[in-house]
Design an enzyme around this catalytic site. Structure first.
Site, short mmCIF file in Angstrom:
data_model
loop_
_atom_site.label_atom_id
_atom_site.label_comp_id
_atom_site.label_asym_id
_atom_site.label_seq_id
_atom_site.Cartn_x
_atom_site.Cartn_y
_atom_site.Cartn_z
N LYS A 104 17.23 22.00 9.16
CA LYS A 104 16.99 20.64 10.09
C LYS A 104 18.35 20.15 9.58
O LYS A 104 17.98 19.21 9.73
CB LYS A 104 15.73 20.47 10.19
CG LYS A 104 15.72 19.04 11.78
CD LYS A 104 15.65 20.26 12.81
CE LYS A 104 15.81 19.19 14.39
NZ LYS A 104 16.12 19.21 15.53
N ASP A 126 6.30 27.04 6.57
CA ASP A 126 4.78 27.29 7.01
C ASP A 126 4.93 27.53 8.53
O ASP A 126 4.19 27.84 9.61
CB ASP A 126 4.18 26.11 6.33
CG ASP A 126 2.89 25.23 5.96
OD1 ASP A 126 1.97 26.59 6.72
OD2 ASP A 126 1.54 24.95 5.72
#
Ligand code: NAP
Length: 397
Positions: A217, A289
């Protein structure tokens, strides 16, 4: 049978024909799952190599059984034995909520520096999936396991520590954090990013995956997530240039891994809309995750999701799911995630023939609609018990 230890020399595993492999049964449904796993692995190894090779299993204590038998949920001998034997497999371990001991899974990863959490998501025909073309899903997530916002560096709103950090950041660093904020820190380091990306690119090359994607990101978090991307590219350019083609820098070549990067939010729609265009995904802890659970949902859910925690010298294999205590002792749980974790373990020690037999048997058994309750309920068939499914799988080896 007397086994021998696996050794590591110059970073390479030396695996004897009868390696001692430690296992932890785990809590809740763990014992049922690990019994199935060991049966299937033994049968696959026997089928692949006759008596020439075989695993000598060594039980290690952890979790509730360790508390009962040794008065400690993670005895030092358990950690030492994994350290000594280099490769191990475990069932799920329960983590008490709101007190009790800390997560044994996290403790094991930290103590053994198992920095890469590897989570494959591969579709087996017949498994219920929300996708129209789920057969295109064959991805492996390499999730950094030791830093990021998971490092546990955070302060509760209103505490003196939090106030001290807030004053420093507002006063000296020009931030404007409100008084009623909790604060967490996101460390992403070059060394840890690069060793994770190295594991991922090596896996892509060794296992013939055509694409490696750095997921980040970095458009928003430039010096952590963006740096992860840059350090990833830097490592690949410096160490693997002969094995790869970078997206936008020339033709795709057979036998070379295409390396690209995608912003995390985009990556979530890519895996749904264009799953066939991705293979190995290397990413930071939190992204990894999230995306690995999203991927598991595409290929049958938690009962089908294997995992591995890998470091430079040690590897610990496990199903991704937890101990599912409400099904403990009922002989209904799906052992496939554990069995596929064992398949990863066999690949890791170089026993590819046995791994392949397991892969094909899982595909065949599910193709025959012989499945446990979790898949049966979506397939409209009668579920098999854990032991019936295990027997069906062994017959199909
Ligand atoms: P969980 O044990 O993964 O189970 C949640 C649900 O997922 C189950 O109720 C079941 O759903 C489904 N599921 C999980 N494993 C399955 C399998 N093998 N076959 C079929 N369905 C399966 O998650 P949890 O209930 O949140 O956690 C229980 C304990 O495990 C906690 O103490 C947690 O901390 C621990 N945990 C350990 C690990 C680990 O050892 N690495 C990982 C995660 C959690 P349905 O009831 O809808 O069928």
């Amino acid at each position: 049978m007397n086994g021998e230890k696996i050794h590591v020399e110059n970073g390479k595993l030396l695996v004897p024909d009868h390696p001692i492999i430690p296992f932890i049964e785990g809590d809740g449904t763990g014992p049922e799952i690990m019994a199935s796993v060991r049966k299937v692995v033994d049968a696959a190894v026997q089928k692949a190599y006759g008596g020439k090779r075989g695993i000598v299993w060594k039980e290690l204590l952890a979790g509730e059984k360790a508390i009962r038998e040794a008065g400690n949920p993670l005895p030092e001998e358990t950690v030492e034995a994994i350290r000594e034997h280099h490769v191990a497999i475990k069932g799920p371990l329960t983590t008490p909520v709101g007190g009790g001991y800390r997560s044994l899974n996290v403790a094991l990863r930290q103590m053994l520096d198992l920095y890469a959490n590897v989570r494959p998501a591969k579709y087996y025909p017949g498994v219920p999936s929300p996708l129209r073309y789920p057969e295109k899903v064959n991805m492996v997530v390499f999730r950094e396991n030791t830093e990021d916002v998971y490092a546990g560096i955070e302060w509760k709103m209103g505490t003196p520590e939090c106030e001290k950090v807030r004053r420093f950041l507002n006063g000296e660093m020009g931030a404007s954090i409100p008084e009623d904020a909790g604060i967490g820190v996101k460390p992403i380091s070059r060394f840890r990013s690069q060793r994770l990306v190295r594991k991922a690119i090596e896996y892509a090359i060794a296992n013939g995956y055509p694409v490696l994607t750095l997921m980040h990101k970095g458009n928003i978090m430039k010096y952590t997530e963006g740096a992860f991307r840059d350090w990833g590219y830097e490592l690949i350019r410096n160490e693997y240039a002969d094995h790869v083609v970078f997206e936008g820098e020339g033709e795709r070549t057979e036998g070379k891994v295409l390396v690209n990067d995608r912003i995390a939010d985009n990556m979530f729609q890519q895996i749904l809309l264009r799953p066939g265009e991705y293979g190995v995904i290397a990413t930071t802890n939190l992204n990894g995750d999230y995306i690995s659970d999203a991927l598991a949902a595409l290929v049958g859910g938690l009962g089908m999701a294997p995992g591995a925690n890998i470091g430079d010298h040690h590897a610990l294999f496990e199903p991704v799911h937890g101990s599912a205590p409400k099904y403990a002792g009922k002989n209904v749980i799906n052992p496939t995630a554990g069995i596929l974790a064992a398949k990863l373990m066999l690949e890791h020690i170089g026993w590819k023939e046995a791994a392949e037999l397991i892969d094909k048997a899982v595909a065949k058994t599910i193709g025959e609609k012989k499945v446990t309750y979790d898949l049966a309920r979506h397939m409209g068939v009668e579920p098999l018990s854990t032991t019936e499914y295990t027997e069906a799988l062994i017959e199909n080896l």
